[in-house]
Design a protein around this motif. Sequence first.
Motif, mmCIF file in Angstrom:
data_model
loop_
_atom_site.group_PDB
_atom_site.id
_atom_site.type_symbol
_atom_site.label_atom_id
_atom_site.label_comp_id
_atom_site.label_asym_id
_atom_site.label_seq_id
_atom_site.Cartn_x
_atom_site.Cartn_y
_atom_site.Cartn_z
ATOM 1 N N GLN A 106 19.589 50.194 43.896
ATOM 2 C CA GLN A 106 20.542 49.194 44.344
ATOM 3 C C GLN A 106 21.864 49.424 43.623
ATOM 4 O O GLN A 106 21.912 50.081 42.590
ATOM 5 C CB GLN A 106 20.044 47.777 44.063
ATOM 6 C CG GLN A 106 19.718 47.510 42.599
ATOM 7 C CD GLN A 106 19.056 46.153 42.391
ATOM 8 O OE1 GLN A 106 18.795 45.440 43.331
ATOM 9 N NE2 GLN A 106 18.781 45.816 41.150
ATOM 10 N N ALA A 107 22.955 48.924 44.209
ATOM 11 C CA ALA A 107 24.272 49.068 43.597
ATOM 12 C C ALA A 107 24.381 48.125 42.400
ATOM 13 O O ALA A 107 24.118 46.930 42.532
ATOM 14 C CB ALA A 107 25.374 48.767 44.603
ATOM 15 N N PRO A 108 24.738 48.635 41.208
ATOM 16 C CA PRO A 108 24.878 47.756 40.043
ATOM 17 C C PRO A 108 26.123 46.887 40.158
ATOM 18 O O PRO A 108 26.998 47.133 40.997
ATOM 19 C CB PRO A 108 24.988 48.740 38.871
ATOM 20 C CG PRO A 108 25.593 49.968 39.480
ATOM 21 C CD PRO A 108 25.040 50.037 40.890
ATOM 22 N N CYS A 164 30.953 48.442 42.820
ATOM 23 C CA CYS A 164 30.130 49.610 43.098
ATOM 24 C C CYS A 164 29.472 49.503 44.471
ATOM 25 O O CYS A 164 29.146 48.411 44.944
ATOM 26 C CB CYS A 164 29.049 49.766 42.026
ATOM 27 S SG CYS A 164 29.715 49.999 40.354
ATOM 28 N N SER A 165 29.254 50.662 45.089
ATOM 29 C CA SER A 165 28.573 50.724 46.377
ATOM 30 C C SER A 165 27.743 52.001 46.427
ATOM 31 O O SER A 165 27.979 52.951 45.678
ATOM 32 C CB SER A 165 29.580 50.699 47.529
ATOM 33 O OG SER A 165 30.443 51.821 47.466
ATOM 34 N N LEU A 166 26.752 52.007 47.337
ATOM 35 C CA LEU A 166 25.876 53.159 47.517
ATOM 36 C C LEU A 166 26.122 53.811 48.865
ATOM 37 O O LEU A 166 26.493 53.150 49.836
ATOM 38 C CB LEU A 166 24.399 52.744 47.428
ATOM 39 C CG LEU A 166 23.877 52.237 46.089
ATOM 40 C CD1 LEU A 166 22.391 51.902 46.210
ATOM 41 C CD2 LEU A 166 24.081 53.277 45.001
ATOM 42 N N SER A 167 25.880 55.117 48.932
ATOM 43 C CA SER A 167 25.898 55.815 50.208
ATOM 44 C C SER A 167 24.692 55.381 51.020
ATOM 45 O O SER A 167 23.756 54.769 50.504
ATOM 46 C CB SER A 167 25.866 57.325 49.971
ATOM 47 O OG SER A 167 24.652 57.693 49.324
ATOM 48 N N SER A 168 24.687 55.697 52.309
ATOM 49 C CA SER A 168 23.605 55.243 53.180
ATOM 50 C C SER A 168 22.245 55.747 52.720
ATOM 51 O O SER A 168 21.237 55.075 52.880
ATOM 52 C CB SER A 168 23.874 55.689 54.616
ATOM 53 O OG SER A 168 23.967 57.109 54.686
ATOM 54 N N GLY A 169 22.197 56.938 52.131
ATOM 55 C CA GLY A 169 20.923 57.462 51.657
ATOM 56 C C GLY A 169 20.565 57.045 50.250
ATOM 57 O O GLY A 169 19.469 57.351 49.770
ATOM 58 N N GLY A 170 21.479 56.343 49.581
ATOM 59 C CA GLY A 170 21.207 55.889 48.223
ATOM 60 C C GLY A 170 21.303 56.965 47.165
ATOM 61 O O GLY A 170 20.926 56.743 46.016
ATOM 62 N N THR A 171 21.845 58.160 47.525
ATOM 63 C CA THR A 171 21.914 59.256 46.550
ATOM 64 C C THR A 171 23.270 59.340 45.854
ATOM 65 O O THR A 171 23.405 60.079 44.882
ATOM 66 C CB THR A 171 21.623 60.605 47.231
ATOM 67 O OG1 THR A 171 22.560 60.814 48.295
ATOM 68 C CG2 THR A 171 20.199 60.632 47.774
ATOM 69 N N GLN A 172 24.277 58.621 46.341
ATOM 70 C CA GLN A 172 25.588 58.652 45.682
ATOM 71 C C GLN A 172 26.063 57.233 45.382
ATOM 72 O O GLN A 172 26.051 56.363 46.247
ATOM 73 C CB GLN A 172 26.631 59.372 46.524
ATOM 74 C CG GLN A 172 27.968 59.539 45.776
ATOM 75 C CD GLN A 172 28.960 60.406 46.528
ATOM 76 O OE1 GLN A 172 29.577 59.946 47.484
ATOM 77 N NE2 GLN A 172 29.115 61.653 46.106
ATOM 78 N N TYR A 217 9.414 54.805 48.716
ATOM 79 C CA TYR A 217 9.658 55.404 50.022
ATOM 80 C C TYR A 217 10.992 54.982 50.631
ATOM 81 O O TYR A 217 11.261 55.306 51.787
ATOM 82 C CB TYR A 217 8.517 55.036 50.971
ATOM 83 C CG TYR A 217 7.163 55.488 50.467
ATOM 84 C CD1 TYR A 217 6.824 56.834 50.426
ATOM 85 C CD2 TYR A 217 6.233 54.566 49.974
ATOM 86 C CE1 TYR A 217 5.598 57.252 49.937
ATOM 87 C CE2 TYR A 217 5.004 54.984 49.488
ATOM 88 C CZ TYR A 217 4.693 56.325 49.470
ATOM 89 O OH TYR A 217 3.483 56.735 48.972
ATOM 90 N N GLY A 218 11.803 54.278 49.869
ATOM 91 C CA GLY A 218 13.086 53.824 50.372
ATOM 92 C C GLY A 218 13.226 52.317 50.239
ATOM 93 O O GLY A 218 12.260 51.618 49.915
ATOM 94 N N SER A 219 14.441 51.826 50.448
ATOM 95 C CA SER A 219 14.700 50.395 50.301
ATOM 96 C C SER A 219 15.925 50.016 51.114
ATOM 97 O O SER A 219 16.601 50.875 51.686
ATOM 98 C CB SER A 219 14.918 50.038 48.827
ATOM 99 O OG SER A 219 16.224 50.397 48.402
ATOM 100 N N MET A 220 16.211 48.720 51.131
ATOM 101 C CA MET A 220 17.438 48.208 51.745
ATOM 102 C C MET A 220 18.456 47.829 50.677
ATOM 103 O O MET A 220 19.496 47.247 50.997
ATOM 104 C CB MET A 220 17.126 47.000 52.620
ATOM 105 C CG MET A 220 16.301 47.327 53.864
ATOM 106 S SD MET A 220 17.077 48.547 54.952
ATOM 107 C CE MET A 220 18.519 47.623 55.519
ATOM 108 N N GLY A 221 18.176 48.133 49.426
ATOM 109 C CA GLY A 221 19.112 47.826 48.345
ATOM 110 C C GLY A 221 20.452 48.492 48.570
ATOM 111 O O GLY A 221 20.524 49.694 48.871
ATOM 112 N N GLY A 222 21.526 47.722 48.446
ATOM 113 C CA GLY A 222 22.872 48.257 48.620
ATOM 114 C C GLY A 222 23.304 48.381 50.067
ATOM 115 O O GLY A 222 24.404 48.861 50.343
ATOM 116 N N GLN A 223 22.439 47.989 51.005
ATOM 117 C CA GLN A 223 22.783 48.062 52.420
ATOM 118 C C GLN A 223 22.958 46.649 52.978
ATOM 119 O O GLN A 223 22.325 45.709 52.496
ATOM 120 C CB GLN A 223 21.698 48.815 53.189
ATOM 121 C CG GLN A 223 21.476 50.238 52.675
ATOM 122 C CD GLN A 223 20.503 51.028 53.518
ATOM 123 O OE1 GLN A 223 20.609 51.044 54.746
ATOM 124 N NE2 GLN A 223 19.548 51.682 52.885
#
Length: 421
Positions: free
Chosen positions: A74-76, A83-91, A275-281
Amino acid sequence: VTVTVNAPGGSGSQSNAFTYDAPPTLVVTNQAPLSAQAGSTYVNEISPSIGSGGTAQHAPVVTATLPSGQQFTQAPTPVGWSCSLSSGGTQLTCNYSGSLPIAANSSLSIISANVAVSAQASGSLTTVVQMTNGPDGASPVSVTSTVSIAGAPSPPTPPTPPTPSTPKHVVGYWTVATDGGIFAFGQAQFYGSMGGQPLNKPIVGMAPTGDGAGYWMDATDGGIFAFGDARFYGSMGSQHLNEPVVGMAPTPDGGGYWLVASDGGMFAFGDAGFYGSMGGQPLDSPIVGMAATPDGGGYWLVAADGGVFSFGDALFYGSMGGKPLNEPIVGIAPTGDGQGYWMDASDGGIFAFGDALFFGSMGGKHLNKAMVGMSSTPDGGGYWTDASDGGIFTFGDATFFGSMGDKPLNAPMVGMATYAQ
């Protein structure tokens, strides 16, 4: 910085002085553990600062890029950063939002982000962190940190389903209250509770072990409490959460569990895979619960508006998202083969998808208190719904073993779990 220039003049020489701002010096460090377990979660700390150069007139930007096999959960929300996350949560991208200008030799707030390691990850994974400030002419800086993935487990072998001659049957259940009180019915045994003990935050749910000889409770701050043969595999208690935890689910063998937060953030412990999440989306409504697939290779998240989000080997069979609801959804339960699920609303309404059949509901009927959750029978032939006053309602082949309805409670009920043999 002041510069003096001497130049020849008509009758000798002349001296001119002018001042310009030196660009700021950017400094960033990144701290991560040297090793991590596949399928686990660790904390990555980024420490940005302005060095001994000039003053930063514009906002610096920090980016952190994870390799394949890792994902920010999740985005801190550190002080002074957006802060924000990319759609895949990798950036992860953090823009400075504090006061300007920033004087030289100033330390900025640390950016702490939770990183989930894939259950299939192995080898050494390197994270790249960069700090930039182009408008001030500052030179970008970057650092790397490498985490060695230790003891990556082989994919778990799906449990052998019960044969038709020896089907599992629910012989009891537990209900849990916000103060940690546990109430056992049928053949379900009492293994302890947090009732009467101090809690930092209220309990929001519970989950049984595979053999039914223990259970876990989870609190809104991510705290985990284990009883009976339930083992403690870790928690989010005392760690920063963007939003509160709202539910949990166990792995089939009882060797781990997942926690889910209302923003869709997922936290995996023990042999539970991420397996993934909706955190930051973006979400239209907060997440209110989760359910795992029978083999533990995936999970569903359900939102208050009936939206369903599937991860891993969990398939999407439909939802109530975007459809009118009389009252919000409060829980989800899967069918025995994982090819469908039910959702229940706070007014007792039931919504069935996939191979889940509708066996009745309390929708449109008088309830003393609102529903807070549900549980399904192993053969998918029925389900229970539970209310905050302890009332239990059975449908299909679900058996009634008792309830706390009409009995005094110190705190309202928030969930239930079944015991099958």
